[in-house]
Design an enzyme around this catalytic site. Sequence first.
Site, short mmCIF file in Angstrom:
data_model
loop_
_atom_site.label_atom_id
_atom_site.label_comp_id
_atom_site.label_asym_id
_atom_site.label_seq_id
_atom_site.Cartn_x
_atom_site.Cartn_y
_atom_site.Cartn_z
N ASP A 97 35.64 -11.92 4.81
CA ASP A 97 34.26 -12.32 5.07
C ASP A 97 34.20 -13.26 6.26
O ASP A 97 35.02 -14.18 6.39
CB ASP A 97 33.71 -13.01 3.81
CG ASP A 97 32.31 -13.53 4.00
OD1 ASP A 97 31.39 -12.70 4.16
OD2 ASP A 97 32.13 -14.76 3.98
N GLU A 150 35.31 -8.60 8.71
CA GLU A 150 33.89 -8.66 9.05
C GLU A 150 33.85 -9.45 10.35
O GLU A 150 33.98 -10.68 10.33
CB GLU A 150 33.09 -9.36 7.95
CG GLU A 150 31.60 -9.40 8.28
CD GLU A 150 30.79 -10.22 7.30
OE1 GLU A 150 29.63 -9.86 7.04
OE2 GLU A 150 31.30 -11.24 6.79
#
Length: 702
Positions: free
Chosen positions: A342, A378
Site C-alpha cells: 500500500d 501501489e
Amino acid sequence: MQVWPGEAYPLGATYDGAGTNFAVFTEAADRVELCLLHDDGSETAVELRESDAFVRHAYLPGVMPGQRYGFRVHGPYDPGRGLRCNSAKLLLDPYAKAVSGSVRWGEEVYGYHFGDPDKRNDLDSAPHTMTSVVINPYFDWGDDRRPRTEYHHTVIYEAHVKGLTMRHPGLPEELRGTYAGLAHPAVIEHLTALGVTALELMPVHQFVNDHRLVDMGLNNYWGYNTIGFFAPHNAYASWGDRGQQVLEFKSAVRALHEAGIEVILDVVYNHTAEGNHLGPTLSFRGLDNPSYYRLTDDPRYYMDTTGTGNSLLMRSPHVLQMIMDSLRYWVTEMHVDGFRFDLAATLARQFHEVDRLSSFFDLVQQDPVVSQVKLIAEPWDVGEGGYQVGNFPPLWTEWNGKYRDTVRDLWRGEPRALAEFASRLTGSSDLYQDDGRRPLASINFVTCHDGFTLHDLVSYNDKHNEANGEDNRDGESHNRSWNCGVEGHTDDPTILELRERQMRNFIATLMLSQGVPMLGHGDEFARTQQGNNNAYCQDNEVSWVDWPAPDDDSGLLAFTRAMARLRKEHPVFRRRRFFHGRPVEGTHDELSDIAWFTPEGHEMVQRDWDSAQASALTVFLNGNAISEPDTRGQRIADDSFLLMFNASPEPLDFVVPVNHGRQWEVVVDTAQAEPVSAGPKVDGGERLTLVGRSLTVLKRPA
C-alpha cells in the site's frame, strides 16, 4: 518466577517448548518492564535488565502459548525532543505474533490530556488497550506446497476477508467473516470456477478501529490502519484470539494452496495506527518515537506522506529490519505467496523525495526469501512527487493506474488518442520496457476496493458517500465513470442493457490485455455499493458481497468465466515479451506479430493514431508469431485473433482485413447477454456491424 538472561534475537516473544524468550528494541528507554497479564486484571512485571545494542531481553521458563503480555517503558516524556515514553501506557510488542482484544477508546490510551496536549497523561491504559500474545509456532503444514504460479498464468482476485464471506449463503453462520470462511469449499469452488489463481487479501495485519469512526458508530472496515505487522487480525478469527487466529489463518492458506490458489497480502508498512501528535500511544510511539517515525523539523510533529497522520522512518535500520523480518515471517511461517504494498512510494522516501535506490529496495532485492515471491507496488502516495507508476525497480510489478484510467475513458467515450489505449492493451511498454521489465510488470485493473465497483462505475457519474459522515467530501471526485443516462437505480430496460454491455466491455478488455488481470471481489456478478466510492468505514451490507443464488451462473458471472477461460487457453493473450510490430524470425509467418486497423480494414497510419475523437479500431494478434519459447524452449503456436473495439455510441461497420486470414469465427460479442457458444463464421473482406459501445473478438485457427 525465574528470570533468565535470554537472547537479544529474535525480537518478540519466542516459545521453544519449555518457556518464552522476550526481546524488544528501544533506544529511548531508561528502563523496560515486561508485564504478564492475568485474566483477573492483574499483571506481573518483570524488568528486562539485559540489554544488547538497545535490545532488552529475558527468558521466562514456563511461560506458555496463550500468555498475554505488554511492555511499560520508563523514560523521558519530552515531545519537544520527539520523546514520548510513558510507563502508564501498556504497549504492544511490535513483533507480537498475535494480539488479543481491541482498544476501548478514552483518554487512558493517550499520552496527553485532551484539554491540554502538552501535559503528560498518567492514566493507566492497560484495561483499555490490546495485548500481545505468546503463540505456539508449531503447525502441521502436511505436504503444503506453494503454487508458484508464473505471472503470465496469474489472475488476481482482490478480496476482503469479511466482505467476501459475510453473506455467502453456502457458509455456516459461525464461519462468515472469518479466515475459515475463505477456506470453505463453497468459496474455493467459486474462485476456481472463475479462473482465479491468486487471492489478494485486503489488510489482515492486526489493525485498529479509529477513535473518530467508533464515535460515529462506524469501523475501519478496510483495515489500512496497522498496529501489528506480524499478527493476523484477531476479529477475522472464528476460534479465538489467544493465538487461535494464527492457526486459523495458516489453515486457510493451506486449503487455498490445495486448490492451486496463491495468497497475496495487501500490506501497510508506510504508517501505523498511532496517527499524528494527537494520536494514541499504543506501541511504537511509547517505545521509541524518533526511531520509528519520520518527524518534522519540530519533532513534536510527524511528517505525513500517507494521509494518515504519520509515516514510518524508512532510513531507520530498526524500521527496515522490522519490515524485512515481517515479510520473511509471513513467507516462511505463514506460507503466503506475495505482497501488495500500500502507498509503496512512501517506502522509497529514504529522505524526502521518492528514491528508486532507497535502502528498502536494496534489502528486498538481495533477500533470498522476499525476493522470490510476488511483489506488487501501489506506485503512489499523497506526498509531493508521489505518483510513480512505471518507476519501480525491475523486480517489482505495479498496479497500473494509467491502465485503469485509459480503459475507463475509452468506454465512457472520453475523447483521447488511441495510441495510449493501444499501449495499455499491449502491456504498457512505455512504462516498463526501458528498465528491462516485461508486460507482466503491469497489474491491470479497472476497479479495486478504492473507488466504484464495476456496477457503480457504469451507474453513477458522482460519488454518494453521505453514509461516511463527511458530507460527501471524502473519496475521489474524478472517477472517469458514466451512468449511461440515469444516476443510480433505474428500471429503464434500455439503460440497464447498456450498463450490462459496458460491464462486459470492461471485463473483456481486462482479460484480453497483455499483463496480469485483477478483478475486484463481487464484480463478476455486479455487486453495488450504491454509489459509495470510499466504503472504508462501511462494515455492513454496503460493502459486504451480496452473493447470487448458488445455482445462478448466468449473466455477467458466466461471461467473466468465459473470458477468463479464453485467456487461459490462448497464450497470445498472455505474452511474456512485448510485441515487436513486425514479422518474427523463425516463425515462417510473413505477417507481423501485431497489426492495427481502422474499422474500414486499412492499416492505421499516423493521422489515425493522432485523432482526438478516435473510438474504434481493430487489433490483429498473430498466434503464429509469438517470440518467446515455452519452459522447454519449444516454440509456442496459437490461434490468431482480431479484436474489434467500437467505443462510439453508434453502430459501426467493421471490415475484416483481407490479408490476415480467409475465415474467422466470432468467439466474443459483448452485445450478447450470454457468452458466445457457437459463433458465426466470417470471411476476410466481409463486413460486421458492431452495435454502439461493444467489442467483438474473431478467431482464426492456427
